[in-house]
Design an enzyme around this catalytic site. Structure first.
Site, PDB file in Angstrom:
ATOM      1  N   LYS A 123       0.817  -1.222   0.000  1.00 18.82           N
ATOM      2  CA  LYS A 123       0.000   0.000   0.000  1.00 18.82           C
ATOM      3  C   LYS A 123       0.852   1.273   0.000  1.00 18.82           C
ATOM      4  CE  LYS A 123      -1.066  -0.830   4.903  1.00 18.82           C
ATOM      5  NZ  LYS A 123      -0.745  -2.275   4.895  1.00 18.82           N
ATOM      6  N   THR A 124       1.980   1.281   0.683  1.00 19.37           N
ATOM      7  CA  THR A 124       2.817   2.485   0.670  1.00 19.37           C
ATOM      8  C   THR A 124       3.354   2.745  -0.735  1.00 19.37           C
ATOM      9  OG1 THR A 124       3.475   2.185   2.978  1.00 19.37           O
ATOM     10  CG2 THR A 124       4.879   3.586   1.617  1.00 19.37           C
ATOM     11  N   GLU A 167      -2.785   6.534   2.100  1.00 18.78           N
ATOM     12  CA  GLU A 167      -2.566   5.147   2.476  1.00 18.78           C
ATOM     13  C   GLU A 167      -3.545   4.812   3.595  1.00 18.78           C
ATOM     14  OE1 GLU A 167       0.995   2.410   4.432  1.00 18.78           O
ATOM     15  OE2 GLU A 167       1.504   4.227   3.331  1.00 18.78           O
TER      16      GLU A 167
END
Length: 469
Positions: A123-124, A167
């Protein structure tokens, strides 16, 4: 102050140096709010925040709430802040509004078209890729990311484009605070069971996240990930529009991955989208990163950006700090640092590292993160780390957890069979051991979510000292 809700006009952040908290502080300051905060120790992050006007105290005391006349309008905390924290105790005694970090971020999203990137892994990087791609298209999004972009060195920004990219952290369930119009789920694999309790509960929280999507919004998922594909089917049955990406995609409106070709400076992923075949260059190594880029491309299209511009932006993406970040070299030994701290992440990253290493060997210095994760996944970690040639396993970085008898780095090291394993409980000896193991042409990577990141420069310095001697 029109861009800041009144409750955040004078905000005090406990643990302001954390990735999520410092990002909120940046956005608040850019929007004209007064910001104070505290942390246990000083950080380079504070240089920028102080330059923007933040009042930051080192050490946590009740009087830190008095940085501004009238005191704070709200105190912002993360899940890591304990109820016994003196500043939190004082805030509750004074009747000051206390907001979780996610609640504060959700308030800052008001009035924007919101894209939230969730998933157990990736996700980052995906959030960062989408942000850079949108910036390339001159859309100037606001963003809040769990890592610093290499392009700007920042983890957050207040943009003027009316888009907010964030995020979305599932570890404590706080992403259920958001109501995105575009939601991405890269994958779903049980983790953070110290909070969620069971694998079923972990999966269920993603179902609830999909239900938070605004009417008319879209859920974007990786069709190749079984649990994510099941999530998509459930969401679709409830009336949510879904777009998919991956090799198993069949619908023309989705992004079918046709091929991935690794290269010396990243790789190229070929996709079929809307009847057209498109090559997307990714400057960071690994097929998993290429899939993240495809997710970002789909999200960007949903936000109204042109495909060609997004692809150009993705090609220019230079990575995120602590995601296979090059730290330097000594002679012909290269040293990198990576945040991977779950077996699936370690496996994916080491497959990419093997290609980057070329004919050289791979030496990993791995620091397990959390006693609960180490105990649950020790065999899986051992298998993933076996992709390296030499592995140094440090002791567990406990973070928020108390030590558990019998749970040490040895639990992983003793199960590694496909590589030479070395258990090193003394952190201050790790750099020397890594230098002992690294030979000409080798690639060294420090890996984990804790303070293992400090070792890269020490390994380089030790190698330099030996070559000079």
């Amino acid at each position: 102050m029109s861009n800041v809700p009144e409750v955040l006009s004078r905000a005090h952040l406990i643990g302001i140096g954390g990735a999520g908290m410092s990002g909120i502080a940046r956005i608040l300051l850019a929007r004209g709010a007064r910001v104070s905060g505290s942390d246990a120790k000083d950080s380079r992050t504070f240089l920028t925040l102080r330059a923007q006007g933040a009042e930051i105290a080192i050490g946590q005391r009740a009087e830190n709430l008095d940085a501004f006349d009238g005191g704070p309008s709200a105190v912002i905390v993360s899940t890591a802040i304990k109820e016994t924290n003196p500043e939190l105790v004082a805030a509750r005694e004074r009747g000051i509004t206390v907001l979780h970090r996610a609640e504060a971020l959700a308030a800052l999203m008001t009035g924007h078209r919101v894209a939230c990137i969730a998933g157990t892994h990736g996700k980052t990087s995906t959030t960062s890729m989408l942000t850079v791609a949108l910036q390339h298209c001159r859309l100037d999004p606001s963003f809040a990311i769990g890592g610093d972009l290499n392009e700007s060195g920042a983890n957050a920004h207040h943009g003027e484009g009316g888009i907010f990219v964030a995020e979305a952290d599932e570890s404590d369930g706080s992403f259920l605070t958001y109501s995105p119009s575009v939601a991405v789920v890269t994958n779903v694999e049980p983790d953070h069971l110290d909070h969620h309790g069971t694998a079923e509960a972990y999966v269920a929280v993603f179902t609830e996240f999909a239900r938070r999507i605004e009417p008319g919004g879209v859920l974007i998922v990786c069709a190749d990930d079984g649990p994510a594909a099941e999530l998509a089917a459930r969401a679709e049955a409830e009336g949510v529009r879904v777009r998919r990406y991956g090799r198993s995609v069949t619908e023309s409106g989705d992004a079918r991955v046709l091929a991935y070709t690794p290269g010396d400076d990243g790789g190229v992923v070929r996709i079929s989208l809307q009847g057209n075949e498109i090559d997307v260059k990714v400057a960071v190594p690994g097929e998993h990163m290429a899939f993240n880029a495809v997710a970002a491309l789909l999200a960007g299209v949903e936000l109204g950006a042109p495909v060609d511009g997004l692809a150009e932006g993705l090609a220019a993406f230079g990575g995120v700090r602590r995601r296979f970040e090059f730290k330097g070299r000594s002679g012909d030994v290269r040293v990198y640092d990576d945040y991977a701290h779950h077996p699936t992440e370690v496996d994916a990253q080491l497959r990419a590292v093997r290609h980057a290493a070329g004919p050289g060997r791979v030496v990993v210095v791995f620091q397990p993160h959390l006693y609960s994760r180490t105990k649950t996944f020790s065999a899986e970690f051992a298998k993933a780390l076996g992709l390296a040639d030499e592995v140094v396993v440090l002791d567990v970085y406990g973070a928020r957890e108390e030590p558990e008898p019998g749970v040490t780095g040895a639990l992983i090291a003793d199960q590694i069979t496909d590589a030479k394993a070395h258990y090193e409980p003394a952190f201050d000896r790790a750099a020397t051991l890594a230098a002992d193991l690294a030979g000409p042409g080798d690639l060294v990577v420090t890996m984990g979510a804790g303070d293992v990141t400090q070792l890269g420069p020490e390994i380089i310095a030790e190698l330099d000292r030996r070559s000079e001697g």
